[in-house]
Design an enzyme around this catalytic site. Structure first.
Site, PDB file in Angstrom:
ATOM      1  N   HIS A 188       0.592  12.793 -48.620  1.00 47.55           N
ATOM      2  CA  HIS A 188      -0.254  11.688 -48.178  1.00 47.55           C
ATOM      3  C   HIS A 188       0.095  10.389 -48.909  1.00 47.55           C
ATOM      4  CE1 HIS A 188      -2.493  15.158 -46.691  1.00 47.55           C
ATOM      5  NE2 HIS A 188      -2.892  14.334 -45.744  1.00 47.55           N
ATOM      6  N   ASP A 245     -10.278  18.489 -54.625  1.00 42.34           N
ATOM      7  CA  ASP A 245      -9.795  17.860 -53.391  1.00 42.34           C
ATOM      8  C   ASP A 245      -9.187  18.968 -52.550  1.00 42.34           C
ATOM      9  OD1 ASP A 245      -8.563  16.474 -51.378  1.00 42.34           O
ATOM     10  OD2 ASP A 245      -7.302  15.233 -52.665  1.00 42.34           O
TER      11      ASP A 245
END
Length: 329
Positions: A44, A173
């Site tokens: 990402h 996360d």
């Protein structure tokens, strides 16, 4: 190969400026993309950047758009992202949640009509750096079959829970699939086997072959049926609180745009007990014997800090093929 953080950030910024981002937005967006790679979330960071550029060119991400307020009920607010850059919309909403939580003790910001926020953990770190507990989640396009099903009908709806800590924040996360789609693509492109099964092949067998899993579209939910249920309720909460799109609605467009997100902040008591109980939990967890000789038990976010330190010292690790692609944009 490795490149300096500043070089990575400046190349991202150069490309964004060419796409009609304002100077401020280009700088912030580029910085967060570079920070994602700096912290080891390559899927990402750099690896996702060309896809983001393509979404901008297609008009799915609108560089000049930003969030606008729609409703407020005390510490609960609803905003419209207006299809602006997901990174910037999410950062704004977490900042708004931080401000409200500092005044009220707790806050919840629901955001509709936004775009992919890239690394979900970015906004957990943002809250923890402000001294607050942060909880945030998003729905996605359907990419995960419900437990007992074959066809994708759920999103892998990333969830973040962050707790501030003096010795290094605790930041969970996680996607609700065993491996994120970005991570599967990374293993596929590198022709590497997954460490553990991440889904099923077309014959219905558990597989460590990322290419086979992506082809079958049968990703494995974390905790099997429990992850399937968690994905569904996160989609419910994101759509209900924001009055935005559900995974079903997002999937109709065949492009992951117009997603719904939620940002929650809680102001913890800043006292000796808070610090003591956090250290007690972490230290007790680390007393478990490592499975392998030389192994270590890490709390969520600990390895991120180690990767960050190494990246700043030695340069950020990049996939040379994708780096060359970005240089040519």
């Amino acid at each position: 190969m490795r490149v300096t953080f500043n070089k990575l950030q400046s190349e991202f910024e150069r490309v964004l400026l060419s796409l009609n981002f304002s100077g401020e937005k280009a700088n912030l967006c580029a910085t967060i993309f570079a920070e994602n790679s700096r912290d080891g979330v390559y899927t990402h960071g750099l690896n996702r950047f060309p896809v983001f550029v393509e979404f901008v060119k297609q008009g799915l991400v609108k560089p000049g758009a930003g969030p606008t307020a729609e409703a407020a009920f005390g510490a609960l607010e609803r905003w419209n992202g207006n299809l602006g850059p997901g990174i910037l919309n999410a950062r704004f909403c977490m900042d708004r949640a931080i401000t409200l939580a500092k005044a009220n003790g707790i806050s919840c910001i629901a955001l509709k009509n936004t775009n992919h926020w890239m690394r979900a953990g970015t906004y957990g770190w943002q809250a923890a750096n402000a001294g607050l507990i942060g909880i945030c989640f998003t729905n996605t396009i359907a990419n995960l079959p419900p437990w007992g099903g074959i066809d994708p009908r759920l999103g892998n709806n990333p969830l973040v829970i962050a707790v501030p800590r003096r010795g290094g924040h605790v930041v969970l996360d996680m996607a609700v699939s065993q491996y994120s789609v970005g991570k599967l693509n990374q293993y596929k492109n590198n022709s590497e086997a997954l460490p553990l099964p991440g889904g099923y092949d077309k014959a219905g067998n558990l597989s460590t072959n990322a290419a086979e899993i992506l082809e079958s579209k049968r990703l494995l939910p974390v905790g099997f049926w429990k992850g399937s249920g968690l994905s569904l309720v996160l989609d419910l909460l994101a759509a209900v609180l924001s009055e935005g799109n559900s995974t079903a609605k997002i999937t109709q467009s065949e492009q992951e745009s117009g997603v719904s997100q939620v940002f929650i902040c809680i102001k913890p008591e800043s006292n000796a007990y808070t610090e003591q109980v956090i250290e007690e939990i972490i230290n007790y967890t680390k007393t478990s014997r490592p499975e392998h000789e030389g192994g270590a038990i890490a709390y969520p976010g600990e390895n991120t800090l180690k990767t960050r330190e190494k990246s700043l010292k030695e340069g950020v690790f990049v996939d040379e093929r994708i780096w060359r692609q970005v240089l040519g944009l």
